[in-house]
Design an enzyme around this catalytic site. Structure first.
Site, PDB file in Angstrom:
ATOM      1  N   LYS A 141       0.751  -1.189   0.050  1.00  0.00           N
ATOM      2  CA  LYS A 141       0.082  -0.029   0.026  1.00  0.00           C
ATOM      3  C   LYS A 141       0.838   1.219   0.159  1.00  0.00           C
ATOM      4  O   LYS A 141       1.960   1.230   0.209  1.00  0.00           O
ATOM      5  CB  LYS A 141      -0.781  -0.131   1.191  1.00  0.00           C
ATOM      6  CG  LYS A 141      -2.029  -1.160   1.114  1.00  0.00           C
ATOM      7  CD  LYS A 141      -2.849  -1.267   2.482  1.00  0.00           C
ATOM      8  CE  LYS A 141      -3.921  -2.215   2.462  1.00  0.00           C
ATOM      9  NZ  LYS A 141      -4.763  -2.285   3.556  1.00  0.00           N
ATOM     10  N   ASN A 155      -1.933   0.074   6.883  1.00  0.00           N
ATOM     11  CA  ASN A 155      -1.236  -1.334   7.465  1.00  0.00           C
ATOM     12  C   ASN A 155      -0.431  -2.053   6.528  1.00  0.00           C
ATOM     13  O   ASN A 155      -0.403  -3.283   6.597  1.00  0.00           O
ATOM     14  CB  ASN A 155      -2.447  -2.044   8.064  1.00  0.00           C
ATOM     15  CG  ASN A 155      -3.816  -2.544   6.982  1.00  0.00           C
ATOM     16  OD1 ASN A 155      -3.651  -1.965   6.029  1.00  0.00           O
ATOM     17  ND2 ASN A 155      -4.562  -3.264   7.340  1.00  0.00           N
ATOM     18  N   GLU A 206      -9.518  -9.840  -7.914  1.00  0.00           N
ATOM     19  CA  GLU A 206      -8.589  -8.892  -7.587  1.00  0.00           C
ATOM     20  C   GLU A 206      -7.494  -8.832  -8.719  1.00  0.00           C
ATOM     21  O   GLU A 206      -7.128  -7.810  -9.134  1.00  0.00           O
ATOM     22  CB  GLU A 206      -8.130  -8.941  -6.301  1.00  0.00           C
ATOM     23  CG  GLU A 206      -9.343  -8.429  -5.321  1.00  0.00           C
ATOM     24  CD  GLU A 206      -8.890  -8.789  -3.664  1.00  0.00           C
ATOM     25  OE1 GLU A 206      -9.731  -8.611  -3.012  1.00  0.00           O
ATOM     26  OE2 GLU A 206      -7.799  -9.184  -3.530  1.00  0.00           O
TER      27      GLU A 206
HETATM   28  P1  IDP Z   1      -7.811  -6.901   5.548  1.00  0.00           P
HETATM   29  O1  IDP Z   1      -6.990  -5.829   4.630  1.00  0.00           O
HETATM   30  O2  IDP Z   1      -7.185  -7.396   6.835  1.00  0.00           O
HETATM   31  O3  IDP Z   1      -8.670  -7.962   4.953  1.00  0.00           O
HETATM   32  P2  IDP Z   1     -10.455  -5.656   6.034  1.00  0.00           P
HETATM   33  O4  IDP Z   1     -11.430  -5.665   7.249  1.00  0.00           O
HETATM   34  O5  IDP Z   1     -10.746  -6.056   4.439  1.00  0.00           O
HETATM   35  O6  IDP Z   1      -8.850  -5.982   6.564  1.00  0.00           O
HETATM   36  O7  IDP Z   1     -10.278  -3.851   5.775  1.00  0.00           O
HETATM   37  C1  IDP Z   1     -10.016  -3.387   4.456  1.00  0.00           C
HETATM   38  C2  IDP Z   1      -8.970  -2.218   4.904  1.00  0.00           C
HETATM   39  O8  IDP Z   1      -9.711  -1.277   5.332  1.00  0.00           O
HETATM   40  C3  IDP Z   1      -7.955  -2.798   5.987  1.00  0.00           C
HETATM   41  O9  IDP Z   1      -6.863  -3.099   5.347  1.00  0.00           O
HETATM   42  C4  IDP Z   1      -7.438  -1.351   6.509  1.00  0.00           C
HETATM   43  O10 IDP Z   1      -6.617  -0.508   5.619  1.00  0.00           O
HETATM   44  C5  IDP Z   1      -8.809  -0.709   6.348  1.00  0.00           C
HETATM   45  N1  IDP Z   1      -9.260  -0.781   7.729  1.00  0.00           N
HETATM   46  C6  IDP Z   1      -9.884  -1.897   8.346  1.00  0.00           C
HETATM   47  N2  IDP Z   1     -10.599  -1.766   9.433  1.00  0.00           N
HETATM   48  C7  IDP Z   1     -10.412  -0.457   9.677  1.00  0.00           C
HETATM   49  C8  IDP Z   1     -10.797   0.697  10.927  1.00  0.00           C
HETATM   50  O11 IDP Z   1     -11.371  -0.010  11.726  1.00  0.00           O
HETATM   51  N3  IDP Z   1     -10.348   1.749  10.786  1.00  0.00           N
HETATM   52  C9  IDP Z   1      -9.419   2.324   9.526  1.00  0.00           C
HETATM   53  N4  IDP Z   1      -9.334   1.771   8.670  1.00  0.00           N
HETATM   54  C10 IDP Z   1      -9.759   0.256   8.520  1.00  0.00           C
END
Ligand code: IDP
Ligand code: MG
Length: 139
Positions: A11, A114, A128
């Site tokens: 990212k 992240n 994807e």
């Molecule tokens: P993942 O990437 O581990 O699969 P997902 O729940 O699919 O997690 O969320 C997609 C992306 O959205 C995450 O990687 C992160 O960048 C962002 N994200 C997820 N949860 C939160 C949150 O609670 N606050 C802000 N950003 C979040």
């Protein structure tokens, strides 16, 4: 798309901080073969489509802004059990909860920024991958 493949993104924060080489090194060291790789800059429309499943979530606008603020590295990776093994390698969404040695534990700043994306199923890995790459870009 074979089911032993997954799709990943390094990212914008990973690119900005100069972590691309270190993250790819870890991916290689874990036994993944790089099938496709490119640096690209997602448009707002791209990011909204890619993360459409999260469009009702409170963090959606923040997520789209983050994912479009600079270039990303998109990759397709191959390995036995690729989807599950890559999710294990990246660790929990929130780096605070990620296991020691995982990419997010090592390189992620927060739950929103992240460092990496990894597909959550074989079906989404295929969707994807073709969202980002043409057949001529997969090896
Ligand atoms: P993942 O990437 O581990 O699969 P997902 O729940 O699919 O997690 O969320 C997609 C992306 O959205 C995450 O990687 C992160 O960048 C962002 N994200 C997820 N949860 C939160 C949150 O609670 N606050 C802000 N950003 C979040
Ligand atoms: Mg996800």
């Amino acid at each position: 798309m074979a089911t032993n493949r997954t799709f990943a993104m390094l990212k914008p924060d990973s690119v900005e901080k100069g972590y691309v080489g270190a993250i790819l090194d870890k991916i290689n060291a874990t036994g993944f073969r790089i099938v496709a790789l490119k640096m690209t800059h997602l448009t707002m429309a791209d990011a909204k489509e890619f993360y459409d499943i999260h469009k009702e979530r409170p963090f959606f606008e923040e997520l789209v802004k983050y994912m479009t603020r600079g270039p990303i590295i998109a990759v397709i990776l191959e390995k036995e059990n690729a989807v599950e093994d890559f999710r294990a390698l990246i660790g929990a969404t929130n780096p605070v909860d990620a296991a020691d040695g995982t990419i997010r534990k090592l390189f992620a700043a927060s739950v929103s920024e992240n460092a990496v994306h990894g597909s959550d199923s074989d079906e989404n890995a295929a969707i994807e991958s073709t969202f980002h790459f043409s057949g001529r870009e997969m090896f």
